[in-house]
Design a protein around this motif. Structure first.
Motif, PDB file in Angstrom:
ATOM      1  N   GLU A  80     -59.454 -75.894  16.190  1.00 13.64           N
ATOM      2  CA  GLU A  80     -59.922 -74.519  16.433  1.00 13.64           C
ATOM      3  C   GLU A  80     -60.449 -74.373  17.859  1.00 13.64           C
ATOM      4  OE1 GLU A  80     -61.436 -73.099  12.020  1.00 13.64           O
ATOM      5  OE2 GLU A  80     -62.747 -74.386  13.216  1.00 13.64           O
ATOM      6  N   LEU A  81     -61.170 -75.383  18.346  1.00 12.11           N
ATOM      7  CA  LEU A  81     -61.670 -75.346  19.725  1.00 12.11           C
ATOM      8  C   LEU A  81     -60.524 -75.319  20.726  1.00 12.11           C
ATOM      9  CD1 LEU A  81     -64.649 -77.846  19.515  1.00 12.11           C
ATOM     10  CD2 LEU A  81     -64.796 -75.422  20.078  1.00 12.11           C
ATOM     11  N   SER A  82     -59.501 -76.127  20.467  1.00 11.17           N
ATOM     12  CA  SER A  82     -58.347 -76.174  21.359  1.00 11.17           C
ATOM     13  C   SER A  82     -57.622 -74.827  21.389  1.00 11.17           C
ATOM     14  CB  SER A  82     -57.393 -77.283  20.918  1.00 11.17           C
ATOM     15  OG  SER A  82     -56.280 -77.329  21.764  1.00 11.17           O
ATOM     16  N   ALA A  83     -57.444 -74.225  20.208  1.00 19.00           N
ATOM     17  CA  ALA A  83     -56.783 -72.913  20.128  1.00 19.00           C
ATOM     18  C   ALA A  83     -57.625 -71.844  20.828  1.00 19.00           C
ATOM     19  CB  ALA A  83     -56.531 -72.535  18.672  1.00 19.00           C
ATOM     20  N   ALA A  84     -58.936 -71.893  20.645  1.00 19.87           N
ATOM     21  CA  ALA A  84     -59.820 -70.924  21.296  1.00 19.87           C
ATOM     22  C   ALA A  84     -59.769 -71.092  22.812  1.00 19.87           C
ATOM     23  CB  ALA A  84     -61.249 -71.089  20.782  1.00 19.87           C
ATOM     24  N   LYS A  85     -59.704 -72.347  23.273  1.00 20.23           N
ATOM     25  CA  LYS A  85     -59.602 -72.621  24.711  1.00 20.23           C
ATOM     26  C   LYS A  85     -58.301 -72.044  25.269  1.00 20.23           C
ATOM     27  CE  LYS A  85     -58.020 -76.303  26.955  1.00 20.23           C
ATOM     28  NZ  LYS A  85     -57.665 -77.661  27.133  1.00 20.23           N
ATOM     29  N   ASP A  86     -57.198 -72.264  24.553  1.00 21.89           N
ATOM     30  CA  ASP A  86     -55.904 -71.747  25.007  1.00 21.89           C
ATOM     31  C   ASP A  86     -55.914 -70.222  25.073  1.00 21.89           C
ATOM     32  OD1 ASP A  86     -55.011 -74.342  25.170  1.00 21.89           O
ATOM     33  OD2 ASP A  86     -53.918 -74.288  23.265  1.00 21.89           O
ATOM     34  N   ALA A  90     -55.483 -68.060  28.571  1.00 24.12           N
ATOM     35  CA  ALA A  90     -54.436 -67.041  28.677  1.00 24.12           C
ATOM     36  C   ALA A  90     -55.040 -65.680  29.005  1.00 24.12           C
ATOM     37  CB  ALA A  90     -53.632 -66.977  27.382  1.00 24.12           C
ATOM     38  N   TYR A  91     -56.169 -65.366  28.382  1.00 23.68           N
ATOM     39  CA  TYR A  91     -56.810 -64.074  28.631  1.00 23.68           C
ATOM     40  C   TYR A  91     -57.339 -63.999  30.066  1.00 23.68           C
ATOM     41  CZ  TYR A  91     -59.850 -60.033  28.156  1.00 23.68           C
ATOM     42  OH  TYR A  91     -60.453 -58.823  28.334  1.00 23.68           O
ATOM     43  N   LEU A  92     -57.936 -65.075  30.553  1.00 23.58           N
ATOM     44  CA  LEU A  92     -58.422 -65.094  31.932  1.00 23.58           C
ATOM     45  C   LEU A  92     -57.275 -64.937  32.925  1.00 23.58           C
ATOM     46  CD1 LEU A  92     -61.139 -67.890  31.719  1.00 23.58           C
ATOM     47  CD2 LEU A  92     -61.513 -65.460  32.175  1.00 23.58           C
ATOM     48  N   ALA A  93     -56.149 -65.589  32.655  1.00 24.90           N
ATOM     49  CA  ALA A  93     -54.980 -65.450  33.527  1.00 24.90           C
ATOM     50  C   ALA A  93     -54.492 -64.006  33.534  1.00 24.90           C
ATOM     51  CB  ALA A  93     -53.868 -66.392  33.065  1.00 24.90           C
ATOM     52  N   GLU A  94     -54.525 -63.374  32.377  1.00 29.41           N
ATOM     53  CA  GLU A  94     -54.105 -61.973  32.283  1.00 29.41           C
ATOM     54  C   GLU A  94     -55.038 -61.078  33.100  1.00 29.41           C
ATOM     55  OE1 GLU A  94     -53.991 -58.669  28.786  1.00 29.41           O
ATOM     56  OE2 GLU A  94     -53.243 -60.652  28.271  1.00 29.41           O
ATOM     57  N   LEU A  95     -56.317 -61.350  33.057  1.00 29.34           N
ATOM     58  CA  LEU A  95     -57.282 -60.551  33.821  1.00 29.34           C
ATOM     59  C   LEU A  95     -57.108 -60.713  35.320  1.00 29.34           C
ATOM     60  CD1 LEU A  95     -60.582 -61.100  31.798  1.00 29.34           C
ATOM     61  CD2 LEU A  95     -59.167 -59.037  31.868  1.00 29.34           C
ATOM     62  N   GLU A  96     -56.637 -61.885  35.755  1.00 30.58           N
ATOM     63  CA  GLU A  96     -56.492 -62.155  37.182  1.00 30.58           C
ATOM     64  C   GLU A  96     -55.211 -61.569  37.770  1.00 30.58           C
ATOM     65  OE1 GLU A  96     -56.974 -66.362  37.564  1.00 30.58           O
ATOM     66  OE2 GLU A  96     -59.097 -66.267  37.050  1.00 30.58           O
TER      67      GLU A  96
END
Length: 123
Positions: A80-86, A90-96
């Motif tokens: 779950e931690l790994s999935a949350a990290k991914d 991905a969300y941070l990359a989208e924001l950038e």
């Protein structure tokens, strides 16, 4: 006779009293009703399920919590931690990424502005 300021203060006092009752007596009645419905074996099954689900959600046992989305990090498994990290990466990359405006792309060289292509009325 009350002036406008006194009327506004009285209205605010009444609202605060009503909210207090809602947050104390109202919640107690709602929870008791949900408990009664969920525990009543003669009640329709769908009513029992809804009451039980609502109680679970109120306790943090259902809804998004059950999917691990709102679960505290300390309670997540490694997967779950790994999935949350991914998801976070991905969300941070989208924001950038720069915003994209839908339409026709126009090539522009450094320092020069190109002319937009000729378009028809419906292009």
């Amino acid at each position: 006779m009350l002036n406008d300021t006194d009327k506004a203060q009285e209205i605010q006092r009444i609202r605060e009293a009503a909210m207090y009752r809602l947050r104390t007596e109202g919640v107690a009645v709602a929870v008791q009703t949900l408990i009664e419905i969920s525990g009543d074996r003669t009640a329709p099954k769908n009513a029992r399920v809804v009451a039980s689900r609502t109680l679970g959600e109120m306790n943090g046992l259902g809804g998004l919590d059950a999917l691990g989305i709102e679960k505290p990090l300390s309670e997540m498994t490694r997967a779950e931690l790994s999935a949350a990290k991914d998801r976070a990466i991905a969300y941070l990359a989208e924001l950038e990424r720069p915003p994209v405006i839908e339409g026709i792309a126009i090539e522009v060289q450094d320092g020069e502005a190109g002319e937009p292509p000729e378009l028809g009325l419906f292009d």
